[in-house]
Design an enzyme around this catalytic site. Structure first.
Site, PDB file in Angstrom:
ATOM      1  N   GLY A  16       1.014  -1.947  -0.244  1.00  0.00           N
ATOM      2  CA  GLY A  16       0.219  -0.144  -0.419  1.00  0.00           C
ATOM      3  C   GLY A  16       0.825   1.155   0.111  1.00  0.00           C
ATOM      4  N   ALA A  53      -5.094  13.125   0.559  1.00  0.00           N
ATOM      5  CA  ALA A  53      -4.555  14.742   0.935  1.00  0.00           C
ATOM      6  C   ALA A  53      -2.732  14.515   2.007  1.00  0.00           C
ATOM      7  CB  ALA A  53      -4.995  15.073   1.820  1.00  0.00           C
ATOM      8  N   LYS A  81      -2.515  21.654  -2.940  1.00  0.00           N
ATOM      9  CA  LYS A  81      -2.939  22.036  -1.461  1.00  0.00           C
ATOM     10  C   LYS A  81      -1.958  23.376  -0.624  1.00  0.00           C
ATOM     11  CE  LYS A  81      -4.448  19.977   3.018  1.00  0.00           C
ATOM     12  NZ  LYS A  81      -4.497  18.857   3.510  1.00  0.00           N
TER      13      LYS A  81
HETATM   14  C1  LIG Z   1     -10.601   6.507   5.802  1.00  0.00           C
HETATM   15  C2  LIG Z   1      -9.689   6.842   5.551  1.00  0.00           C
HETATM   16  C3  LIG Z   1      -8.316   8.892   5.023  1.00  0.00           C
HETATM   17  C4  LIG Z   1      -7.763   8.569   5.067  1.00  0.00           C
HETATM   18  N1  LIG Z   1      -7.085   9.744   4.520  1.00  0.00           N
HETATM   19  C5  LIG Z   1      -5.606  10.062   4.321  1.00  0.00           C
HETATM   20  C6  LIG Z   1      -5.411  11.389   3.897  1.00  0.00           C
HETATM   21  O1  LIG Z   1      -6.592  12.422   3.760  1.00  0.00           O
HETATM   22  N2  LIG Z   1      -4.108  11.417   4.235  1.00  0.00           N
HETATM   23  C7  LIG Z   1      -3.105  11.180   5.115  1.00  0.00           C
HETATM   24  O2  LIG Z   1      -2.051  11.184   5.237  1.00  0.00           O
HETATM   25  N3  LIG Z   1      -3.329   9.339   5.432  1.00  0.00           N
HETATM   26  C8  LIG Z   1      -5.001   8.622   4.874  1.00  0.00           C
HETATM   27  N4  LIG Z   1      -5.363   8.404   5.294  1.00  0.00           N
HETATM   28  C9  LIG Z   1      -4.145   6.637   6.764  1.00  0.00           C
HETATM   29  C10 LIG Z   1      -3.916   6.261   5.016  1.00  0.00           C
HETATM   30  O3  LIG Z   1      -4.450   5.836   4.154  1.00  0.00           O
HETATM   31  C11 LIG Z   1      -2.636   5.243   5.168  1.00  0.00           C
HETATM   32  O4  LIG Z   1      -2.164   5.761   6.431  1.00  0.00           O
HETATM   33  C12 LIG Z   1      -2.172   4.885   3.694  1.00  0.00           C
HETATM   34  O5  LIG Z   1      -2.861   4.337   2.747  1.00  0.00           O
HETATM   35  C13 LIG Z   1      -1.287   3.452   4.215  1.00  0.00           C
HETATM   36  O6  LIG Z   1      -1.690   2.293   4.309  1.00  0.00           O
HETATM   37  P1  LIG Z   1      -0.956   1.479   4.339  1.00  0.00           P
HETATM   38  O7  LIG Z   1      -0.463   0.629   3.083  1.00  0.00           O
HETATM   39  O8  LIG Z   1      -0.509   0.975   5.638  1.00  0.00           O
HETATM   40  O9  LIG Z   1      -1.486   0.104   4.589  1.00  0.00           O
HETATM   41  P2  LIG Z   1      -2.931  -0.904   3.692  1.00  0.00           P
HETATM   42  O10 LIG Z   1      -3.477   0.324   2.767  1.00  0.00           O
HETATM   43  O11 LIG Z   1      -3.920  -1.320   3.626  1.00  0.00           O
HETATM   44  O12 LIG Z   1      -1.596  -1.952   2.275  1.00  0.00           O
HETATM   45  C14 LIG Z   1      -1.617  -3.131   3.594  1.00  0.00           C
HETATM   46  C15 LIG Z   1      -1.034  -4.283   2.140  1.00  0.00           C
HETATM   47  O13 LIG Z   1      -0.649  -4.597   3.263  1.00  0.00           O
HETATM   48  C16 LIG Z   1      -0.613  -5.886   1.934  1.00  0.00           C
HETATM   49  N5  LIG Z   1      -1.424  -7.177   2.765  1.00  0.00           N
HETATM   50  C17 LIG Z   1      -2.512  -7.783   3.740  1.00  0.00           C
HETATM   51  N6  LIG Z   1      -2.239  -9.176   4.045  1.00  0.00           N
HETATM   52  C18 LIG Z   1      -1.170  -9.735   3.431  1.00  0.00           C
HETATM   53  C19 LIG Z   1      -0.621 -10.160   3.958  1.00  0.00           C
HETATM   54  N7  LIG Z   1      -1.153 -11.515   4.649  1.00  0.00           N
HETATM   55  N8  LIG Z   1       0.634 -10.875   2.881  1.00  0.00           N
HETATM   56  C20 LIG Z   1       1.262  -9.665   2.055  1.00  0.00           C
HETATM   57  N9  LIG Z   1       0.246  -8.252   1.925  1.00  0.00           N
HETATM   58  C21 LIG Z   1      -0.797  -8.911   2.909  1.00  0.00           C
HETATM   59  C22 LIG Z   1      -1.892  -5.321   1.347  1.00  0.00           C
HETATM   60  O14 LIG Z   1      -2.352  -6.044   0.153  1.00  0.00           O
HETATM   61  C23 LIG Z   1      -1.805  -4.242   1.145  1.00  0.00           C
HETATM   62  O15 LIG Z   1      -0.761  -4.276  -0.136  1.00  0.00           O
HETATM   63  C24 LIG Z   1      -6.653   7.956   5.314  1.00  0.00           C
HETATM   64  C25 LIG Z   1      -7.094   6.540   6.122  1.00  0.00           C
HETATM   65  C26 LIG Z   1      -8.464   6.455   6.066  1.00  0.00           C
HETATM   66  C27 LIG Z   1      -8.725   4.930   6.288  1.00  0.00           C
END
Ligand SMILES: Cc1cc2nc3c(=O)[nH]c(=O)nc-3n(C[C@H](O)[C@H](O)[C@H](O)COP(=O)(O)OP(=O)(O)OC[C@H]3O[C@@H](n4cnc5c(N)ncnc54)[C@H](O)[C@@H]3O)c2cc1C
Length: 506
Positions: A16, A53, A81
């Site tokens: 992600g 954002a 922004k």
């Molecule tokens: C409603 C909402 C609005 C938001 N708006 C903002 C914003 O405006 N600005 C901002 O800075 N942040 C915002 N955020 C936060 C931001 O979206 C996250 O910090 C950012 O997207 C990081 O997510 P991540 O990569 O940690 O998790 P995720 O996007 O959930 O990625 C998880 C990854 O792990 C992998 N994975 C999961 N399980 C397994 C497995 N068993 N084996 C292999 N891979 C696996 C998945 O495939 C995926 O690729 C928001 C969050 C939410 C919930």
């Protein structure tokens, strides 16, 4: 000769925003070494897909990665922004701005806010943010990147981006491929620990087994390594911030693309509107104690689709506000949603990903993990989370809204001690002290405090040493000059077109 204690292999679990940003920062930091970096992303679990954002530090990240802003903006459908416009937060029918960059400038070494406060007592016709270049530009839908060689009264503005999260992931993936990062599409099913309790082997669905010296957990809210395998607990902050759900959906592009994020307080939480070049991101963040998912979806559709057609179905996301007790534990660092979550009111999560990784590459570990270094790392990131949490709580805890149970709840909710102390200090003479861990500047705090009509009983007495007559005269001229110079700059959309043309030429 190679040092046997050096870490040679890093595995990042998750593709992600956190996974790709971590991989890009690590690849940049280690580009002249032979360290192996591998990213694993699951073919079954999509990334959260929101997070569009940012705050101005995103530009520092692009610079660190040596990525051209023009290229990045063009390829991620980004817009600029300058501020967040908060509507209905104090009471229904009110609004205020939290702009980036400076608001006025210090006079005789005293914050501009203090001089404005004195002026306010005599003539309340000036808003504090009338002296923000970013607000003058935002209100007129203009955009401008200051040229350091050609300073003007708009030069103290600074900007961030709104972007398409999935395009950013693709962009960074390409960047990582060019830096020899390995990519594996597979699903983690089990994790083995060593006798000492470190992460040793990841077992993937395909039957493949992967060992590494160090692991970065970017698996999202499931926190498969830091939480599930290493059992590091999570501190919930729901007592301070009870919203726990969001519904997000995309609508068509707006007719006029504003250079700011819109945050509107709603019945049981608040709604965001994030304008991109090709579409608009919308969401409703709410407390499930007061509103069920169906109600939230209905409310979001009603507001987001008034002037624009939906292009995706609404998607509900649940979360627990808080943070991991330790972000770095043994040979595992957690980054992104696996570390914690603070609602996106001030767009800080992507910043926290970047901060976690930039701090990490400053203190890259060796195989014989150094506990004091981990402890200090965790303390610094904890301090940042705490200070951002306080800033977010501030937006709610001083509201005058009493129209629904959700808003009445804030009258009785406890706030963190650190925020109570900050407010107590502020309320006497408007003084604020910045700790090294504070992400948000004094001007940011002043903007939100004033927006929510929290005023000190008196201005700082040090202000009386300045020549007030001269200062008074400058208020009107400064406000007019800012407005005029902002009006002379390009429309935000024209600026975006110019960027597209510049990319084609280069
Ligand atoms: C409603 C909402 C609005 C938001 N708006 C903002 C914003 O405006 N600005 C901002 O800075 N942040 C915002 N955020 C936060 C931001 O979206 C996250 O910090 C950012 O997207 C990081 O997510 P991540 O990569 O940690 O998790 P995720 O996007 O959930 O990625 C998880 C990854 O792990 C992998 N994975 C999961 N399980 C397994 C497995 N068993 N084996 C292999 N891979 C696996 C998945 O495939 C995926 O690729 C928001 C969050 C939410 C919930």
């Amino acid at each position: 000769m190679e040092n046997p204690d050096h870490i040679n292999s890093y595995v990042i679990l998750g593709g992600g925003t956190a996974g790709w940003m971590s991989a890009a920062i690590l690849a940049r930091a280690l580009e002249h070494t032979d360290a192996q970096i591998t990213v694993i992303e699951s073919p079954h679990v999509p990334s959260v897909g929101v997070g569009e954002a940012t705050i101005p530090s995103i530009i520092d990240l692009l610079n660190y990665l040596n990525i051209s802003q023009i290229d990045f903006v063009s390829q991620t459908d980004a817009t600029f922004k300058l501020a967040i416009r908060f509507v209905d937060w104090l009471k229904q029918g009110t609004e205020y701005w939290h702009p980036f960059g400076k608001i006025g400038s210090q006079i005789d070494g005293i914050p501009f806010y203090q001089h404005w406060l004195k002026q306010q007592k005599i003539d309340p016709s000036f808003e504090f943010t009338d002296f923000s270049p970013a607000v003058a530009l935002s209100k007129q839908n203009k955009f401008f990147i200051p040229d350091p060689k050609n300073p003007t009264n708009l030069s103290s503005t600074s900007h961030a981006l709104h972007f398409d999260a999935s395009k950013v992931a693709q962009y960074l993936q390409k960047y990582c491929l060019n830096k020899n990062v390995n990519i594996i599409t597979d699903h983690l099913v089990e994790t083995d620990l060593s006798i000492e309790g470190n992460i040793k082997t990841l077992h993937l669905e395909s039957g493949r087994q992967l060992d590494a010296d160090f692991f970065i957990d970017c698996s999202g809210q499931k926190a498969l390594l830091i939480g599930k395998a290493l059992r590091v607990g999570y501190d919930s902050w729901q007592d301070f911030l009870p919203v726990d759900s969001a519904v997000a959906m995309q609508t068509e592009k707006l007719d006029i693309i504003p250079p700011y994020t819109l945050s509107t307080a709603a019945e049981h939480g608040w709604r965001w509107q994030i304008p991109l070049q090709n579409r608009t991101g919308n969401g409703y963040v709410y407390a499930s104690d007061y509103c069920n998912n169906e109600e939230a979806i209905e409310s979001l559709i009603k507001h987001a689709c008034t002037n624009s057609k939906a292009i995706t179905d609404p998607k509900v996301i649940k979360f627990v506000t808080g943070k991991r007790k330790k972000m770095w534990h043994r040979n595992c660092l957690s980054v992104g949603l696996s570390t914690g979550f603070l609602e996106p009111l001030e767009s800080t999560s992507i910043y926290l990903i970047m901060r976690a990784m930039l701090n990490f590459v400053q203190v890259l570990p060796s195989k014989s993990i150094c506990e004091p270094s981990i402890k200090e790392y965790n303390r610094l990131i904890d301090d940042e989370y705490n200070s951002i949490r306080d800033f977010i709580v501030l937006h709610y805890c001083v509201t005058q809204r009493k129209d629904t149970k959700f808003w009445r709840m804030w009258q009785n909710l406890s706030i963190p001690d650190s925020l109570s102390e900050k407010l107590a200090l502020f309320k006497s003479h408007g003084r604020l002290y910045k700790n090294p861990s504070d992400l948000f500047s004094q001007d940011s705090w002043y903007a939100v405090l004033e927006g929510m009509k929290v005023r000190p009983t008196s201005y700082d007495p040090l202000v009386d040493r300045s020549n007030f007559n001269l200062i008074k005269q400058s208020f009107i001229q400064t406000k007019q000059a800012l407005w005029f110079n902002a009006s002379e700059t390009l429309n935000h959309e024209d600026y975006l077109k110019r960027i597209k043309r510049a990319r084609m030429v280069n």
